[in-house]
Design an enzyme around this catalytic site. Structure first.
Site, mmCIF file in Angstrom:
data_model
loop_
_atom_site.group_PDB
_atom_site.id
_atom_site.type_symbol
_atom_site.label_atom_id
_atom_site.label_comp_id
_atom_site.label_asym_id
_atom_site.label_seq_id
_atom_site.Cartn_x
_atom_site.Cartn_y
_atom_site.Cartn_z
ATOM 1 N N ARG A 119 0.850 -1.190 0.000
ATOM 2 C CA ARG A 119 0.000 0.000 0.000
ATOM 3 C C ARG A 119 0.885 1.239 0.000
ATOM 4 O O ARG A 119 2.092 1.136 0.208
ATOM 5 C CB ARG A 119 -0.945 0.015 1.205
ATOM 6 C CG ARG A 119 -0.233 0.159 2.530
ATOM 7 C CD ARG A 119 -1.211 0.347 3.681
ATOM 8 N NE ARG A 119 -0.504 0.345 4.953
ATOM 9 C CZ ARG A 119 -1.089 0.369 6.135
ATOM 10 N NH1 ARG A 119 -2.400 0.384 6.229
ATOM 11 N NH2 ARG A 119 -0.380 0.378 7.239
ATOM 12 N N ASN A 157 -5.069 8.130 4.253
ATOM 13 C CA ASN A 157 -4.757 7.441 5.493
ATOM 14 C C ASN A 157 -3.292 7.658 5.842
ATOM 15 O O ASN A 157 -2.415 7.403 5.008
ATOM 16 C CB ASN A 157 -5.001 5.935 5.355
ATOM 17 C CG ASN A 157 -4.901 5.217 6.683
ATOM 18 O OD1 ASN A 157 -5.709 5.449 7.580
ATOM 19 N ND2 ASN A 157 -3.896 4.378 6.837
ATOM 20 N N GLU A 158 -3.040 8.136 7.041
ATOM 21 C CA GLU A 158 -1.665 8.293 7.526
ATOM 22 C C GLU A 158 -0.733 8.790 6.418
ATOM 23 O O GLU A 158 0.199 8.087 5.991
ATOM 24 C CB GLU A 158 -1.144 6.989 8.123
ATOM 25 C CG GLU A 158 -1.867 6.596 9.391
ATOM 26 C CD GLU A 158 -1.243 5.404 10.103
ATOM 27 O OE1 GLU A 158 -0.499 4.656 9.453
ATOM 28 O OE2 GLU A 158 -1.506 5.233 11.302
ATOM 29 N N GLU A 314 -7.051 5.465 15.699
ATOM 30 C CA GLU A 314 -6.609 4.073 15.671
ATOM 31 C C GLU A 314 -5.755 3.763 16.890
ATOM 32 O O GLU A 314 -4.951 4.590 17.334
ATOM 33 C CB GLU A 314 -5.729 3.793 14.446
ATOM 34 C CG GLU A 314 -6.422 3.772 13.116
ATOM 35 C CD GLU A 314 -5.423 3.412 12.009
ATOM 36 O OE1 GLU A 314 -4.419 2.717 12.276
ATOM 37 O OE2 GLU A 314 -5.655 3.851 10.881
ATOM 38 N N TRP A 322 3.331 -5.751 13.722
ATOM 39 C CA TRP A 322 4.423 -5.224 12.896
ATOM 40 C C TRP A 322 5.703 -4.970 13.671
ATOM 41 O O TRP A 322 6.680 -4.505 13.109
ATOM 42 C CB TRP A 322 3.975 -3.977 12.130
ATOM 43 C CG TRP A 322 3.116 -2.994 12.880
ATOM 44 C CD1 TRP A 322 1.752 -2.878 12.789
ATOM 45 C CD2 TRP A 322 3.524 -2.001 13.818
ATOM 46 N NE1 TRP A 322 1.298 -1.875 13.609
ATOM 47 C CE2 TRP A 322 2.360 -1.324 14.243
ATOM 48 C CE3 TRP A 322 4.759 -1.613 14.350
ATOM 49 C CZ2 TRP A 322 2.395 -0.283 15.173
ATOM 50 C CZ3 TRP A 322 4.790 -0.582 15.274
ATOM 51 C CH2 TRP A 322 3.628 0.075 15.674
ATOM 52 N N GLU A 362 -2.036 -8.011 7.700
ATOM 53 C CA GLU A 362 -2.423 -7.631 9.065
ATOM 54 C C GLU A 362 -3.327 -8.669 9.717
ATOM 55 O O GLU A 362 -4.057 -8.373 10.661
ATOM 56 C CB GLU A 362 -3.069 -6.243 9.039
ATOM 57 C CG GLU A 362 -2.016 -5.195 8.744
ATOM 58 C CD GLU A 362 -2.533 -3.785 8.640
ATOM 59 O OE1 GLU A 362 -3.712 -3.606 8.273
ATOM 60 O OE2 GLU A 362 -1.754 -2.861 8.914
HETATM 61 C C1 GAL Z 1 -1.890 2.059 10.861
HETATM 62 C C2 GAL Z 1 -2.748 2.061 9.620
HETATM 63 C C3 GAL Z 1 -3.797 0.973 9.647
HETATM 64 C C4 GAL Z 1 -3.175 -0.316 10.105
HETATM 65 C C5 GAL Z 1 -2.543 -0.125 11.450
HETATM 66 C C6 GAL Z 1 -1.930 -1.374 12.017
HETATM 67 O O1 GAL Z 1 -0.641 2.595 10.581
HETATM 68 O O2 GAL Z 1 -3.388 3.291 9.435
HETATM 69 O O3 GAL Z 1 -4.358 0.837 8.363
HETATM 70 O O4 GAL Z 1 -2.218 -0.703 9.170
HETATM 71 O O5 GAL Z 1 -1.525 0.827 11.340
HETATM 72 O O6 GAL Z 1 -1.326 -1.133 13.259
#
Ligand code: GAL
Length: 672
Positions: A119, A157-158, A314, A322, A362
Site C-alpha cells: 500500500r 490514510n496516515e 486508531e 508489525w 495484518e
Molecule cells: C496504521 C494504519 C492501519 C493499520 C494499522 C496497524 O498505521 O493506518 O491501516 O495498518 O496501522 O497497526
C-alpha cells in the site's frame, strides 16, 4: 468554511464519546456485514471508518465505479444508528493504476521505483496520481457523500507513513518551483543554502535536485528545505481532496489521521485545516515508558489545533503484528490506556480494526472482534468499555487546560536531527524524554506550543533544544519571560536561523537574554562519562551526554560542573528578565537534578498523583471531571482533589480512593 462555522461531530454538548474503529467490509462476504452490525451494537459502537482501502473495489478499472456494495453497508450502519466516517481510498491506488501509469509509484534516493503489491506506493506529486485521486474523491462524495450515515469525511490514510520522501522527476520540478517561490533568484537560493561550501553554487534552478544519493553528507539547508517542501506537497494534495468534499457537503467535518510524533509532516501547519484532529497511537505494551509516550502523544495532538476537538482514530485492542515481537496489552490495560486518552481530552476512542482479517499482512493484528469471535477475552473488554463510555457522554464538551507548555516545532526537529551535528545522537525524542520525564510525574498534562505562539496562558514553558528558530520566535520567548513567565531552556538552543546558518558570537542567538551565560563552545561527552554537578547548597547530582563550555554573564549560577575537563563551568543558571525568570540548563542533568530544577518554580513543583497513576482534569463551565487512572497491574490509592460523584459506579466519593489494577475513576464535581 472556517473551523468556527464547520460542524464538528465531536466536542459539543450532547455528543457521545465516539467509539468504534476501521471497518473493512470488502474483506468479508455480505452475509458477515449483518453480524458485524449486530455485534457493533452490542459493543456500543457508534462510529466506524469505511472505505480507507477500498479503491480497487470501488473503481475496479479506470472510470468504472461500483458504489453499490458500500451503499449497502452504509444502509446497514444507518439502520443500526451507527455513524460512518467515510474515507477517501486514496492511500492505496489499485494495481491497474500503477500498471497503467508508471509515474504513480514513488522513487527512492537511488532512483529505484517502488512497486505495487502493498500500500501507499504513491508519488503525491505525480499528475496522474492527483488526477485519479481527485476523480475518485469526486465520485465518492457524489455517490455516497449525502448518505444519512455519513458523520465525517476521512481523507486518505496516515499521509507519508511508509514512503515519506520521493525523489522522482515530478518531485524535482515541483521542488524547484517551491524554492523559486521561497527565494526568488538563484543567487538568493545560493545564499540561503550556503552553497559556497564544497563548490555547490548553482547557476540556475534547473541544476537543483531533490537530495538524491550523494557520496557523503548532503547540504543540510537543502535537506531541511526538502522536508519543508515535502510536508507542503502532501498538504496540498490533502487540501485538494478536502475542497471537493467541502464543496459537496459543507456541513460534514473533515479529518485525516495523524501519528503523533511523526517527523515527516509538520502537523502544526496541517492541523489548522482539520475540523477534528485525529491520531493513531500504538504504544508498545512491552516498553515500560509506553504510558509516558502516550501521554506526550495525546497532549501533542490535543495541542496541534487548540480550537478543534481531537480523537484517537486508531489503536489496537491487544497487540499489533508489525513489531518483531508483539507483546499484548495485559487484561484490563487497554481500558486504562483509553481512560488515559479520555483524561487528555479525547472526544472518541476508535481502533484499528473492527474485525480481525483472515488474509493479508495484518491478519495477526488484534481487532475489536478477534478471530476466535465473541468468546475471546478481548471481546468482553471491548463490550465493557463501550458500555462504560455510553455513560460518559457528558464529558464531550469538557476541555483540558494545561498550565505548562512545551515549545516544539517541526522545522527545529528536522534541523536539529540534520546531518553532521556535534552529537548525532541528540534526538528530539531523547530531549523530550529527558526534560519531560519528571514533569509528567508531577503534572497532569502539558500543552505543546510552537515557538511563535501566544504563550501568555501558561505559567511556565519548557524548551528542549530549540536549535532552529527565527528572530521573531526568539523575541516571542523573550517577551513571554519579560511578561512574567518562567522558562526552562536546555542546551543546544538558539543555534541557527531558519536557513540552518549558525548565529555567530556566543551560542544562543535571540535566546541569549534568557541564558545568563556566554556559551563559547559545546562538548558532547563520551558515552558512559558521568559528570558531577554541584548545586549552590552543596548538594550533588550528576550529568551525562553534553556539557556547554560557558562563562556566566548576568545569570545566577545555581549549579556548576564539579569534575571533568570543564569543572567549575556553569551548568544551571537562573536569569531574572523583566517580570519573569529563565532557567538555562547547559548539560543533561540526571532526574534528581531535573527534580531540583522543577522544584524552583511554583507551576512545576506539584507533588503529582503518585507512581503509576495519572490524574487529569476536564472542565465544562462549572462542571469539573477528575480522571484518575491506574497504569499498573496492582491496586493503587490516589487522593481525590475534590469530593464528587464517580460516574462509572454512581457512588459518592471523597478523600483517598482506591483504584483496581488498571482501574479508572471519573469523578464529577461542581466548581465553587
Ligand atoms: C496504521 C494504519 C492501519 C493499520 C494499522 C496497524 O498505521 O493506518 O491501516 O495498518 O496501522 O497497526
Amino acid at each position: 468554511m472556517s473551523l468556527d462555522t464547520s460542524p464538528s461531530p465531536a466536542g459539543r454538548a450532547g455528543d457521545p464519546v465516539y467509539y468504534g474503529g476501521d471497518y473493512n467490509p470488502e474483506q468479508w462476504p455480505a452475509s458477515t456485514w449483518r453480524e458485524d452490525v449486530r455485534l457493533m451494537r452490542e459493543a456500543g459502537v457508534n462510529l466506524v471508518t469505511v472505505g480507507v482501502f477500498s479503491w480497487a473495489r470501488l473503481e475496479p478499472q479506470e472510470g468504472r465505479f461500483d458504489f453499490a456494495w458500500l451503499r449497502e453497508v452504509l444502509d446497514l450502519l444507518e439502520g443500526a444508528g451507527i455513524g460512518a466516517d467515510l474515507a477517501t481510498p486514496t492511500a492505496s491506488p489499485p494495481p491497474w493504476a500503477a500498471t497503467r501509469y508508471e509515474d504513480l509509484a514513488p522513487v527512492d534516493e537511488r532512483g529505484a521505483r517502488y512497486s505495487h503489491g502493498s500500500r501507499q506506493a504513491l508519488c503525491v506529486v505525480s499528475p496522474n496520481y492527483r488526477r485519479l485521486a481527485l476523480a475518485m474523491t469526486t465520485k465518492l462524495v457524489d455517490e455516497l457523500g449525502h448518505h444519512p450515515a455519513v458523520r465525517m469525511f476521512h481523507v486518505h490514510n496516515e499521509y507519508a507513513c511508509h514512503v515519506p520522501y520521493c525523489y522522482c522527476d515530478h518531485h524535482a520540478a515541483s521542488f524547484r518551483a517551491w524554492l523559486q517561490r521561497r527565494y526568488g533568484t538563484v543567487e538568493e537560493l545560493n545564499e540561503a543554502w550556503g552553497t559556497a561550501f564544497w563548490s555547490q553554487g548553482y547557476s540556475s534552478y534547473e541544476e537543483v535536485l531533490p537530495p538524491r544519493m550523494t557520496p557523503t553528507f548532503g547540504n543540510p539547508a537543502q535537506l531541511l528545505d526538502y522536508k519543508r517542501f515535502t510536508s507542503d506537497a502532501y498538504l496540498e494534495q490533502f487540501l485538494e481532496e478536502k475542497q471537493v468534499l467541502r464543496a459537496a457537503r459543507p456541513d460534514v467535518p473533515i479529518t485525516t489521521n495523524f501519528m503523533g510524533l511523526f517527523k515527516p509532516l509538520d502537523y502544526f501547519a496541517w492541523a489548522s485545516h482539520l475540523d477534528v484532529v485525529c491520531t493513531d497511537n500504538y504504544p508498545d505494551p512491552g516498553d515500560p515508558d509506553s504510558t509516558a509516550h502516550s501521554a506526550l502523544h495525546y497532549d501533542l495532538v490535543r495541542s496541534l489545533n487548540k480550537s478543534a476537538p481531537w480523537l484517537v482514530m486508531e489503536q489496537t485492542t491487544q497487540r499489533v503484528n508489525w513489531r518483531a515481537h508483539n507483546v499484548p496489552k495485559a487484561p484490563g490495560q487497554m481500558r486504562a490506556m483509553n481512560y488515559q486518552a479520555l483524561g487528555r481530552g479525547a472526544a472518541g476512542l476508535l481502533f484499528f480494526q473492527w474485525r480481525a482479517s483472515r488474509s493479508g499482512a495484518e491478519k495477526f493484528h488484534s481487532a475489536m472482534l478477534p478471530h476466535s469471535g465473541v468468546d475471546a477475552p478481548g471481546w468482553a473488554e471491548v463490550v465493557t468499555l463501550g458500555r462504560e463510555l455510553a455513560r460518559l457522554g457528558r464529558l464531550a464538551p469538557a476541555r483540558v487546560q494545561a498550565e505548562v507548555a512545551v515549545v516544539f516545532s517541526w522545522p527545529n526537529w528536522w534541523a536539529v536531527e540534520g546531518v553532521a551535528q556535534p552529537a548525532q545522537d541528540l534526538t528530539v525524542q531523547g530531549q523530550l524524554d529527558w526534560m519531560l520525564r519528571s514533569l509528567y510525574q508531577r503534572l497532569s498534562t502539558l500543552d505543546f506550543c510552537q515557538p511563535g505562539e501566544d504563550l501568555a496562558p501558561y505559567k511556565a514553558i519548557v524548551v528542549p533544544s530549540l536549535y532552529l528558530l527565527s528572530d521573531a520566535e526568539g523575541a516571542n520567548l523573550v517577551s513571554y519571560v519579560e511578561g512574567g513567565g518562567t522558562a526552562f531552556i536546555s542546551f543546544w538552543s538558539g543555534i541557527v536561523d531558519e536557513r540552518d546558518a549558525v548565529r555567530l558570537g556566543p551560542y544562543g542567538g535571540p535566546l541569549r537574554p534568557l541564558m545568563g551565560c556566554d556559551v563559547l563552545d559545546v562538548a558532547p561527552l563520551p558515552e558512559g562519562q558521568v559528570l558531577e554537578v554541584e548545586w549552590e547548597d552543596g548538594a550533588r547530582t550528576t550529568a551525562t551526554f553534553w556539557a556547554d563550555v560557558a562563562v556566566e554573564r548576568d545569570g545566577k549560577v545555581l549549579a556548576r560542573l564539579a569534575d571533568g575537563p570543564w569543572a567549575g563551568r556553569p551548568a544551571v543558571l537562573a536569569t531574572a528578565h523583566g517580570a519573569g525568570t529563565a532557567y538555562y540548563v547547559g548539560t543533561r542533568l540526571d532526574q534528581a537534578g531535573m527534580a531540583r530544577l522543577y522544584d524552583l518554580a511554583r507551576a512545576t513543583a506539584s507533588p503529582g498523583p503518585g507512581p503509576g497513576t495519572e490524574r487529569t482534569v476536564r472542565r465544562d463551565g462549572a462542571d469539573r471531571y477528575e480522571l484518575l487512572v491506574n497504569q499498573t497491574p496492582t491496586e493503587r490509592e490516589v487522593q481525590l482533589t475534590w469530593p464528587g460523584t464517580e460516574l462509572l459506579s454512581g457512588a459518592a466519593v471523597s478523600g483517598r480512593h482506591s483504584l483496581r489494577p488498571w482501574g479508572a475513576a471519573v469523578v464529577h464535581s461542581k466548581e465553587g
